[in-house]
Design a protein around this motif. Structure first.
Motif, short mmCIF file in Angstrom:
data_model
loop_
_atom_site.label_atom_id
_atom_site.label_comp_id
_atom_site.label_asym_id
_atom_site.label_seq_id
_atom_site.Cartn_x
_atom_site.Cartn_y
_atom_site.Cartn_z
N ALA A 174 0.84 -1.20 0.00
CA ALA A 174 0.00 0.00 0.00
C ALA A 174 0.88 1.24 0.00
N LEU A 175 2.00 1.18 0.68
CA LEU A 175 2.92 2.31 0.75
C LEU A 175 3.39 2.72 -0.65
N ALA A 176 3.65 1.76 -1.51
CA ALA A 176 4.07 2.07 -2.88
C ALA A 176 3.00 2.87 -3.61
N LEU A 177 1.73 2.50 -3.42
CA LEU A 177 0.65 3.26 -4.06
C LEU A 177 0.49 4.63 -3.43
N LEU A 178 0.64 4.71 -2.11
CA LEU A 178 0.54 6.01 -1.43
C LEU A 178 1.63 6.96 -1.94
N GLU A 179 2.81 6.45 -2.16
CA GLU A 179 3.90 7.27 -2.70
C GLU A 179 3.59 7.72 -4.12
N LEU A 180 2.99 6.85 -4.91
CA LEU A 180 2.61 7.20 -6.28
C LEU A 180 1.53 8.29 -6.27
N ILE A 181 0.58 8.18 -5.35
CA ILE A 181 -0.47 9.21 -5.22
C ILE A 181 0.17 10.55 -4.86
N ASP A 182 1.05 10.54 -3.86
CA ASP A 182 1.71 11.78 -3.44
C ASP A 182 2.53 12.41 -4.56
N GLN A 183 3.26 11.57 -5.29
CA GLN A 183 4.10 12.05 -6.39
C GLN A 183 3.23 12.69 -7.48
N THR A 184 2.14 12.03 -7.84
CA THR A 184 1.26 12.55 -8.88
C THR A 184 0.60 13.84 -8.42
N GLN B 128 1.73 16.06 -6.34
CA GLN B 128 2.73 17.14 -6.39
C GLN B 128 2.97 17.59 -7.83
N GLU B 129 3.11 16.64 -8.74
CA GLU B 129 3.35 16.97 -10.14
C GLU B 129 2.17 17.73 -10.74
N THR B 130 0.96 17.28 -10.42
CA THR B 130 -0.24 17.95 -10.92
C THR B 130 -0.34 19.37 -10.38
N SER B 131 -0.08 19.52 -9.10
CA SER B 131 -0.14 20.84 -8.47
C SER B 131 0.86 21.79 -9.12
N GLU B 132 2.07 21.32 -9.35
CA GLU B 132 3.09 22.15 -10.00
C GLU B 132 2.67 22.51 -11.42
#
Length: 159
Positions: free
Chosen positions: A85-95, A97-101
């Motif tokens: 689940a942590l791997a997916l949580l990291e992917l969510i966070d990364q996306t 951040q990228e979307t926000s930028e």
């Protein structure tokens, strides 16, 4: 389009996507790899695939709204197996951040202009605003599928 209106659209899109990301976080939090990677049937996607695919599509669609092109390996995410689940949580966070930028670069011209990404497999041509609306709609569709898959896994005693 006024700067105030662009700012309002930017805030609304970003807020909606953040809410969707929070639903995803709650959906995957604490799930075992067995549940994340379980398919309810033939030609049906796992929670991991649904989440990874929608995040990849979000990156692509938000970029398209700005006339930007991002490299994409769409098929890769349909084969994705989450190690945790942590791997997916990291992917969510990364996306997120990228979307926000990316949304900080949103302009009135980008919202009104029609864009057709050169790597779009369907050859679509939409206004920037329509690409953003499509991103939100596409996310919601797959969030619903992932929520249903989680319920089916729980009912089936998976994980």
């Amino acid at each position: 389009m006024s700067d105030e209106l662009v700012s309002t659209v930017r805030a609304a899109v970003e807020s909606t996507l953040r809410e969707q990301h929070q639903v995803l976080r709650e959906l995957v939090q604490g799930l075992s790899p067995a549940v994340l990677n379980w398919s309810p049937g033939p030609e049906m996607n796992t929670i991991a695939v649904l989440v990874a695919h929608l995040l990849d599509a979000e990156r692509y669609l938000v970029a398209a709204a700005l006339g930007e092109v991002v490299e994409r390996d769409r098929e890769r995410w349909f084969r994705y197996e989450a190690p945790s689940a942590l791997a997916l949580l990291e992917l969510i966070d990364q996306t997120e951040q990228e979307t926000s930028e990316r949304l900080t670069r949103l302009t009135g011209d980008a919202l009104a202009r029609e864009w057709s990404p050169p790597n779009d497999r369907l050859g679509r041509r939409f206004s920037g605003m329509r690409w953003l609306l499509h991103a939100i709609q596409h996310n919601r569709e797959h969030i619903g599928q992932a929520l249903l898959t989680r319920q089916l896994a729980a009912q089936g005693g998976i994980g």
